[in-house]
Scaffold this motif. Sequence first.
Motif, mmCIF file in Angstrom:
data_model
loop_
_atom_site.group_PDB
_atom_site.id
_atom_site.type_symbol
_atom_site.label_atom_id
_atom_site.label_comp_id
_atom_site.label_asym_id
_atom_site.label_seq_id
_atom_site.Cartn_x
_atom_site.Cartn_y
_atom_site.Cartn_z
ATOM 1 N N ARG A 14 0.858 -1.183 0.000
ATOM 2 C CA ARG A 14 0.000 0.000 0.000
ATOM 3 C C ARG A 14 0.891 1.229 0.000
ATOM 4 N N VAL A 15 0.593 2.168 -0.891
ATOM 5 C CA VAL A 15 1.424 3.359 -1.039
ATOM 6 C C VAL A 15 0.618 4.565 -0.568
ATOM 7 N N GLY A 16 1.216 5.325 0.355
ATOM 8 C CA GLY A 16 0.499 6.493 0.866
ATOM 9 C C GLY A 16 -0.545 6.090 1.887
ATOM 10 N N ARG A 17 -1.319 7.076 2.305
ATOM 11 C CA ARG A 17 -2.317 6.805 3.340
ATOM 12 C C ARG A 17 -3.685 6.644 2.716
ATOM 13 N N LEU A 18 -4.646 6.218 3.541
ATOM 14 C CA LEU A 18 -6.025 6.117 3.071
ATOM 15 C C LEU A 18 -6.539 7.509 2.740
ATOM 16 N N TYR A 19 -7.224 7.634 1.623
ATOM 17 C CA TYR A 19 -7.767 8.912 1.186
ATOM 18 C C TYR A 19 -9.275 8.897 1.444
ATOM 19 N N ALA A 20 -9.746 9.732 2.369
ATOM 20 C CA ALA A 20 -11.168 9.760 2.716
ATOM 21 C C ALA A 20 -11.921 10.670 1.746
ATOM 22 N N VAL A 21 -13.077 10.193 1.274
ATOM 23 C CA VAL A 21 -13.872 10.948 0.305
ATOM 24 C C VAL A 21 -15.142 11.472 0.970
ATOM 25 N N TYR A 22 -15.278 12.806 0.980
ATOM 26 C CA TYR A 22 -16.454 13.452 1.551
ATOM 27 C C TYR A 22 -17.397 13.951 0.457
ATOM 28 N N ASP A 23 -16.829 14.401 -0.667
ATOM 29 C CA ASP A 23 -17.651 14.914 -1.762
ATOM 30 C C ASP A 23 -18.364 13.771 -2.461
ATOM 31 N N GLN A 24 -19.451 14.134 -3.148
ATOM 32 C CA GLN A 24 -20.242 13.131 -3.866
ATOM 33 C C GLN A 24 -19.415 12.431 -4.955
ATOM 34 N N ALA A 25 -18.483 13.175 -5.555
ATOM 35 C CA ALA A 25 -17.648 12.583 -6.608
ATOM 36 C C ALA A 25 -16.189 12.944 -6.350
ATOM 37 N N VAL A 26 -15.294 12.048 -6.753
ATOM 38 C CA VAL A 26 -13.865 12.308 -6.564
ATOM 39 C C VAL A 26 -13.104 11.821 -7.798
ATOM 40 N N SER A 27 -12.125 12.619 -8.204
ATOM 41 C CA SER A 27 -11.226 12.194 -9.280
ATOM 42 C C SER A 27 -10.016 11.516 -8.663
ATOM 43 N N ILE A 28 -9.626 10.390 -9.238
ATOM 44 C CA ILE A 28 -8.424 9.677 -8.804
ATOM 45 C C ILE A 28 -7.556 9.563 -10.048
ATOM 46 N N PHE A 29 -6.406 10.221 -10.043
ATOM 47 C CA PHE A 29 -5.651 10.400 -11.280
ATOM 48 C C PHE A 29 -4.162 10.342 -11.011
ATOM 49 N N TYR A 30 -3.384 10.322 -12.098
ATOM 50 C CA TYR A 30 -1.931 10.315 -11.944
ATOM 51 C C TYR A 30 -1.370 11.716 -12.122
ATOM 52 N N ASP A 31 -1.663 12.319 -13.280
ATOM 53 C CA ASP A 31 -1.156 13.661 -13.554
ATOM 54 C C ASP A 31 -2.115 14.679 -12.964
ATOM 55 N N LEU A 32 -1.561 15.748 -12.408
ATOM 56 C CA LEU A 32 -2.429 16.759 -11.801
ATOM 57 C C LEU A 32 -3.313 17.401 -12.861
#
Length: 184
Positions: free
Chosen positions: A32-50
């Motif tokens: 596992r890389v990095g920490r858990l990412y908590a999602v509060y918004d209805q939608a979330v983008s998960i991407f590589y490049d900013l």
Amino acid sequence: MGMSRSFDASMSPDATKPSHWCSVAYWEHRTRVGRLYAVYDQAVSIFYDLPQGSGFCLGQLNLEQRSESVRRTRSKIGFGILLSKEPDGVWAYNRGEHPIFVNSPTLDAPGGRALVVRKVPPGYSIKVFDFERSGLLQHADAAHGPYDPHSVRISFAKGWGPCYSRQFITSCPCWLEILLNNHR
């Protein structure tokens, strides 16, 4: 007149504290890389490049040593996925230029022994988690070893399971675990 309405938990004082509806873990093979990412918004983008806008940027997660296959696959994540919580369930939209592969308890056939992994081409979306079907699964027999009825797994660019050379998702170079909160 008595209170005929059932108690609505969303009216309680605790409900003012926003709660995340899911957490996202990013994995490279078995790490596992990095920490858990908590999602509060209805939608979330998960991407590589900013991209423009916010979300979970996998490109910023550092790891001392990476295999060549992980580096190659990371370069294919691109705009990644858009994950959104809708009234009927959770949807994933593939915004990248390569397919994603999805496994979830509500995609598997009820009582089926075989793992179902769906390939989602670029530009397509899939309901990765169905709230109604999930309710029926709570009573299903969980005799297949460790099994999380609220977890969705998504692999970037590489498939796994019975139809692929990789049997387990931990053999995939880059993948996500989406842990849904039970209290919806």
